[in-house]
Design a protein around this motif. Structure first.
Motif, PDB file in Angstrom:
ATOM      1  N   ASN A  19       0.823  -1.207   0.000  1.00 22.55           N
ATOM      2  CA  ASN A  19       0.000   0.000   0.000  1.00 22.55           C
ATOM      3  C   ASN A  19       0.859   1.260   0.000  1.00 22.55           C
ATOM      4  N   THR A  23       0.724   3.861  -3.181  1.00 24.27           N
ATOM      5  CA  THR A  23       0.182   5.204  -2.965  1.00 24.27           C
ATOM      6  C   THR A  23       1.229   6.279  -3.222  1.00 24.27           C
ATOM      7  N   GLU A  24       2.476   5.997  -2.871  1.00 19.28           N
ATOM      8  CA  GLU A  24       3.537   6.974  -3.118  1.00 19.28           C
ATOM      9  C   GLU A  24       3.836   7.092  -4.608  1.00 19.28           C
ATOM     10  N   VAL A  28      -0.905   9.378  -4.722  1.00 17.61           N
ATOM     11  CA  VAL A  28      -2.079   9.511  -3.860  1.00 17.61           C
ATOM     12  C   VAL A  28      -1.802  10.444  -2.688  1.00 17.61           C
ATOM     13  N   LEU A  29      -0.554  10.494  -2.234  1.00 21.67           N
ATOM     14  CA  LEU A  29      -0.223  11.293  -1.058  1.00 21.67           C
ATOM     15  C   LEU A  29      -0.189  12.789  -1.354  1.00 21.67           C
ATOM     16  N   GLU A  30      -0.211  13.165  -2.615  1.00 21.72           N
ATOM     17  CA  GLU A  30      -0.135  14.580  -2.969  1.00 21.72           C
ATOM     18  C   GLU A  30      -1.506  15.230  -2.813  1.00 21.72           C
ATOM     19  N   TYR A  33      -3.779  15.748  -7.115  1.00 22.85           N
ATOM     20  CA  TYR A  33      -3.464  14.592  -7.950  1.00 22.85           C
ATOM     21  C   TYR A  33      -3.266  15.036  -9.400  1.00 22.85           C
ATOM     22  N   SER A  39      -8.032  16.412  -5.225  1.00 24.76           N
ATOM     23  CA  SER A  39      -7.541  15.146  -4.685  1.00 24.76           C
ATOM     24  C   SER A  39      -7.853  14.007  -5.666  1.00 24.76           C
ATOM     25  N   LEU A  40      -7.199  12.877  -5.456  1.00 24.25           N
ATOM     26  CA  LEU A  40      -7.486  11.696  -6.269  1.00 24.25           C
ATOM     27  C   LEU A  40      -8.947  11.280  -6.119  1.00 24.25           C
ATOM     28  N   ALA A  41      -9.506  11.435  -4.919  1.00 25.15           N
ATOM     29  CA  ALA A  41     -10.892  11.028  -4.693  1.00 25.15           C
ATOM     30  C   ALA A  41     -11.848  11.801  -5.594  1.00 25.15           C
ATOM     31  N   ARG A  44     -11.375  10.670  -9.198  1.00 25.24           N
ATOM     32  CA  ARG A  44     -11.986   9.356  -9.396  1.00 25.24           C
ATOM     33  C   ARG A  44     -13.502   9.487  -9.535  1.00 25.24           C
ATOM     34  N   SER A 114      -2.875  10.707 -16.962  1.00 28.55           N
ATOM     35  CA  SER A 114      -2.800   9.346 -16.422  1.00 28.55           C
ATOM     36  C   SER A 114      -1.969   8.451 -17.339  1.00 28.55           C
TER      37      SER A 114
END
Length: 301
Positions: A19, A23-24, A28-30, A33, A39-41, A44, A114
């Protein structure tokens, strides 16, 4: 000979390390994104809405999000002018998220970025390493999907159970040499598949029914397994074996020490499953017109 199960401590440590690395590496940690200010969320969610739009309840189920959290995310995308939420059809209670022109343009940018990220991950690797990574990614995706499938007891008259049985019948009609007519098979009514007479289980993936199985407990204590079905999109994930094991446990809990089942000769995958799970072929124990094989298994206490 089957391999021994992994050491739990080692397994958990490997998954945590996996994980952290993933994620790194994918960012994901940024906070932002792909440097798009979200954010990635949120990205998505925008991808899930897509150019065709989607009903809010489907987004909630598909992404496994809390209603309040999803509402806040939708408002954030609306604030950017990327989507609008409107009533779906004639029912104002059902909300639908629709993409805007700005949202379509943003999805195109996200797709390009992407692709660039995927190329950046693959480019430093040798051809054999790329193949290894892609194969591992496919396997990981399949197994993570398999781990998200939930099996639970339900009443055979519930809509999800009826949907599963309908799809089960459709598979039999397609597979059997002479088709399948539910009116001519041996009955397994709802009363026979609910406690105390029996049990019925369904498997769901993100709210979608992807499998089912039932058992009838006969007066002599023998459990007769019925309606084992796995959706095409989840085949190859071990779901058939999970359902079979779960219904054996249910039969054992109901007092059965022996389970039996019958099957059609065209269902070769099911026959292989039964034999590998310890079922032994026996003489016919019923007059099921669609059956060619009959199996039995003694359950360990």
């Amino acid at each position: 000979m089957s391999s021994s199960p992994p050491d739990p401590v080692h397994a958990r440590a490997e998954l945590r390390a996996f994980n952290r690395t993933v994620t790194e590496r994918i960012g994901v940690l940024e906070d932002q994104y792909l440097d798009r200010g979200r954010s990635l969320a949120l990205d998505r969610l925008l991808w899930e809405i897509g150019t065709d739009g989607a009903e809010v309840r489907d987004l909630r189920t598909g992404l496994g999000l809390d209603s309040g959290y999803l509402s806040r995310m939708l408002r954030a995308l609306e604030h950017e002018g990327l989507i609008v939420t409107v009533a779906s059809g004639d029912d104002s209670r059902v909300r639908r998220a629709e993409i805007t022109d700005a949202g379509r343009a943003e999805i195109d940018i996200l797709d390009r970025l992407s692709d660039d990220l995927a190329d950046a991950i693959l480019e430093p690797l040798t051809p054999s390493q790329r193949e290894e990574l892609l194969s591992a990614a496919a396997t990981t995706r399949k197994l993570l999907t398999a781990s998200a499938i939930e099996i639970s007891p339900t009443d055979p008259d519930e809509p999800a159970a009826r949907e599963a049985i309908t799809q089960y019948y459709a598979v039999l009609a397609e597979r059997f040499e002479l088709g399948f007519d539910p009116a001519t098979t041996r009955p397994a009514p709802a009363d026979a598949l609910r406690p105390p007479a029996g049990r019925f289980l369904i498997a769901t993936l993100k709210g979608t029914v992807v499998g089912c199985v039932g058992v009838k407990i006969h007066p002599d204590g023998v459990g007769e397994i019925k309606r084992l079905w796995v959706a095409p999109e989840t085949r190859g994930m071990g779901l058939g074996r999970r359902l079979l094991t779960a219904i054996e446990d249910a039969a054992r809990d109901a007092g059965s020490t022996v389970v039996r089942l019958d099957t059609n000769r065209t269902l070769t995958e099911a026959i292989r499953l039964y034999r590998s799970a310890g079922y032994v072929e026996i003489p016919a124990f019923n007059d099921e017109p669609y059956a060619h094989h009959w199996f039995e298994k003694h359950l360990a206490s």
